[in-house]
Scaffold this active site. Structure first.
Site, PDB file in Angstrom:
ATOM      1  NE  ARG A 171    -139.383  -2.622 -12.251  1.00 36.37           N
ATOM      2  CZ  ARG A 171    -138.473  -3.246 -13.080  1.00 36.37           C
ATOM      3  NH1 ARG A 171    -138.722  -3.045 -14.467  1.00 36.37           N
ATOM      4  NH2 ARG A 171    -137.391  -3.547 -12.749  1.00 36.37           N
ATOM      5  NE  ARG A 175    -144.795 -14.319  -5.905  1.00 37.80           N
ATOM      6  CZ  ARG A 175    -143.486 -14.011  -5.654  1.00 37.80           C
ATOM      7  NH1 ARG A 175    -142.746 -13.603  -4.431  1.00 37.80           N
ATOM      8  NH2 ARG A 175    -142.877 -13.907  -6.878  1.00 37.80           N
ATOM      9  NE  ARG A 247    -135.386  10.562  -9.318  1.00 36.28           N
ATOM     10  CZ  ARG A 247    -135.428  11.346  -8.646  1.00 36.28           C
ATOM     11  NH1 ARG A 247    -135.624  12.648  -9.124  1.00 36.28           N
ATOM     12  NH2 ARG A 247    -135.034  11.529  -7.178  1.00 36.28           N
ATOM     13  NE  ARG A 277    -131.753  -0.408  -5.072  1.00 36.34           N
ATOM     14  CZ  ARG A 277    -132.454  -0.855  -6.242  1.00 36.34           C
ATOM     15  NH1 ARG A 277    -133.231  -2.059  -6.250  1.00 36.34           N
ATOM     16  NH2 ARG A 277    -131.855  -0.575  -7.430  1.00 36.34           N
ATOM     17  CD  GLU A 298    -129.746   1.901  -5.760  1.00 34.50           C
ATOM     18  OE1 GLU A 298    -129.223   0.758  -5.450  1.00 34.50           O
ATOM     19  OE2 GLU A 298    -130.622   2.096  -6.405  1.00 34.50           O
ATOM     20  CE1 TYR A 346    -136.663   0.008 -14.134  1.00 37.17           C
ATOM     21  CE2 TYR A 346    -138.909   1.094 -13.375  1.00 37.17           C
ATOM     22  CZ  TYR A 346    -137.494   0.467 -13.339  1.00 37.17           C
ATOM     23  OH  TYR A 346    -137.346  -0.222 -11.767  1.00 37.17           O
ATOM     24  CG  ASP A 348    -136.253  -5.946 -15.920  1.00 42.01           C
ATOM     25  OD1 ASP A 348    -135.806  -4.722 -15.262  1.00 42.01           O
ATOM     26  OD2 ASP A 348    -137.591  -6.360 -15.760  1.00 42.01           O
TER      27      ASP A 348
HETATM   28  N1  UDP Z   1    -140.888   0.144  -4.913  1.00 39.98           N
HETATM   29  C1  UDP Z   1    -141.217   0.607  -3.679  1.00 39.98           C
HETATM   30  N2  UDP Z   1    -140.744  -0.096  -2.538  1.00 39.98           N
HETATM   31  C2  UDP Z   1    -139.937  -1.152  -2.533  1.00 39.98           C
HETATM   32  C3  UDP Z   1    -139.332  -1.384  -3.738  1.00 39.98           C
HETATM   33  C4  UDP Z   1    -139.885  -0.848  -5.155  1.00 39.98           C
HETATM   34  O1  UDP Z   1    -141.981   1.519  -3.766  1.00 39.98           O
HETATM   35  O2  UDP Z   1    -139.321  -1.488  -1.402  1.00 39.98           O
HETATM   36  C5  UDP Z   1    -141.394   0.599  -6.253  1.00 39.98           C
HETATM   37  C6  UDP Z   1    -140.639   1.682  -6.698  1.00 39.98           C
HETATM   38  O3  UDP Z   1    -141.452   2.835  -7.148  1.00 39.98           O
HETATM   39  C7  UDP Z   1    -139.410   1.155  -7.770  1.00 39.98           C
HETATM   40  C8  UDP Z   1    -140.428   0.538  -8.582  1.00 39.98           C
HETATM   41  O4  UDP Z   1    -141.509  -0.099  -7.153  1.00 39.98           O
HETATM   42  O5  UDP Z   1    -139.163   2.195  -8.669  1.00 39.98           O
HETATM   43  C9  UDP Z   1    -140.051  -0.756  -8.989  1.00 39.98           C
HETATM   44  O6  UDP Z   1    -139.020  -1.600  -8.158  1.00 39.98           O
HETATM   45  P1  UDP Z   1    -137.939  -2.569  -8.665  1.00 39.98           P
HETATM   46  O7  UDP Z   1    -137.359  -3.076  -7.283  1.00 39.98           O
HETATM   47  O8  UDP Z   1    -138.280  -3.179  -9.863  1.00 39.98           O
HETATM   48  O9  UDP Z   1    -136.791  -1.499  -9.091  1.00 39.98           O
HETATM   49  P2  UDP Z   1    -135.313  -1.465  -9.479  1.00 39.98           P
HETATM   50  O10 UDP Z   1    -134.755  -2.565  -9.031  1.00 39.98           O
HETATM   51  O11 UDP Z   1    -135.435  -1.617 -10.990  1.00 39.98           O
HETATM   52  O12 UDP Z   1    -134.893  -0.107  -9.026  1.00 39.98           O
END
Ligand code: UDP
Length: 381
Positions: A171, A175, A247, A277, A298, A346, A348
């Site tokens: 996901r 870059r 979860r 986060r 969170e 999962y 979007d």
């Molecule tokens: N992830 C991570 N570190 C980060 C952000 C994301 O390890 O700082 C991993 C984590 O396993 C997460 C996945 O990447 O579930 C997908 O991240 P995304 O930001 O797409 O998650 P969402 O916003 O859908 O919770």
């Protein structure tokens, strides 16, 4: 036909709207007292900040038809998701980009140099990464993996990244330039007045009757020809084969004056920080000004029977149970399982809407040819 849509999130609203426009009679129910499901937004009475009540939702898509569809029901404001991560005592830019790499390794590399440098770190013996960890070691190497992904992912999913599929990490882009846009999609934005009025507008049609605070009751079947179920797949069957694992999230809400963290989303990569986060909601509405601020810390944990399901876990054990529920669903008639919870994936928001539009088209085709309506909006397995 008379349709009963169970759930007033994007799936139920979009399919319901299409059926209503085709002249069918549509009832939409939701157990909650608001529409929009987990995308629900609400203005905080004290500060005036638009709060993403069930956590941050940023609309992004490559699908022009979906983008035009949502824009027809509410104005979107430009929004670019630029996430930061606090880890190992410093703040970095996410997704991993040239700034992150240079800052993390204390270097001043140009794109080609950084690419070669990361390739040296990467485990090139991994040809076809299957797990989250393999994907990380192959594409960013052990140091960046440890700092940004390992701890965060253990907190988020409650298991080792060696058990998770590579698709979860896919996901996120890596870059070798200074582009810090979290998403690579062509269209990205935030509904000006939040997601709830947007979903309300989709549901605003003379052939749609909406009942909030109305849990599903199997007796409702008698008054309808077809049920569209966007609740949990296992919930439809009373969880009688066991519960599909999710979860859930806990949000620790706090308020502040002014600007508390300087950005909408700050991730925390260290394993000893218990939350994943912090979201500062007013930064999602960059066109608004507020003195006060509302923030969410969170926390992720296993979803219990009374919790709100967020992320389907989909590991080997869950997939075996899912296969049993899919077989049960296929033996049913008069019901279609849709969306994130109905297909246990999962998803979007844009994909949910795309599948809802396609399901509505599939309904029309099936009705024209007199065959049963599809059982799923998309295959869960
Ligand atoms: N992830 C991570 N570190 C980060 C952000 C994301 O390890 O700082 C991993 C984590 O396993 C997460 C996945 O990447 O579930 C997908 O991240 P995304 O930001 O797409 O998650 P969402 O916003 O859908 O919770």
């Amino acid at each position: 036909m008379k349709f009963l849509m169970v759930g007033a999130g994007f799936s139920g609203a979009v399919i319901g709207r299409r059926m209503a426009e085709a002249g069918h009679d549509v009832t939409v129910i939701d157990a909650r007292d608001h529409v929009a499901g987990n995308c629900h937004t609400e203005r905080d009475a004290q500060t005036g900040v638009m709060v993403h009540v069930y956590g941050p939702h940023i609309f992004h898509t490559d699908d022009e038809e979906v983008w035009n569809y949502v824009n027809a029901f509410g104005r979107f404001k430009p929004y670019r998701n630029r996430v930061k991560s606090t880890t190992q005592g410093a703040v970095y830019s996410l997704p991993i980009n040239l700034h992150t790499i240079n800052q993390f390794f204390g270097k001043t590399m140009r794109p080609d140099e950084a690419r070669a440098f990361i390739e040296e770190q990467a485990d090139t013996s991994i040809n076809d990464p299957q797990t989250f960890e393999e994907q990380a070691l192959r594409f960013v190497g052990p140091d960046l993996y440890e700092a940004f992904f390992k701890g965060y992912t253990e907190k988020q999913w409650g298991c080792s990244p060696t058990e998770l599929p590579a698709s979860i990490l896919k996901r996120l882009p890596v870059r070798f330039n200074y582009d810090d846009n979290y998403f690579f999609h062509r269209f990205q934005g935030m509904p000006e007045h939040g997601y709830t009025p947007l979903v309300q507008a989709i549901l605003d049609h003379p052939n749609i009757t909406l009942s909030l605070s109305t849990p599903y009751d199997p007796a409702m079947r008698a008054d309808h020809d077809h049920v569209v179920w966007s609740g949990p797949l296992d919930g439809y069957f009373g969880y009688d084969l066991g519960r599909l694992g999710y979860r859930t999230l806990d949000f620790e809400r706090f308020t502040a004056e002014g600007d508390w963290q300087g950005c909408a989303v700050m991730n925390y990569g260290d394993p000893d920080v218990p939350f994943t986060r912090i979201t500062e909601h007013k930064h999602f509405a960059t066109w608004e000004e507020h003195e006060g601020s509302v923030l969410y810390r969170e926390f992720s944990r296993a979803c219990g029977p009374d919790d709100i399901p967020y992320y389907p876990i989909r590991l080997v054990e869950e997939k075996a149970l899912l296969a049993d529920y899919v077989a049960r669903a296929e033996a049913e008639s008069g019901v279609t399982f849709v969306g994130r919870l109905g297909t246990y994936r999962y998803l979007d928001m844009d994909v949910t809407i795309r599948e809802a539009l396609d399901t509505a088209t599939a309904f029309a085709v099936a009705m024209d040819s007199g065959v049963p309506l599809p059982v799923f909006s998309a295959q869960p397995l």
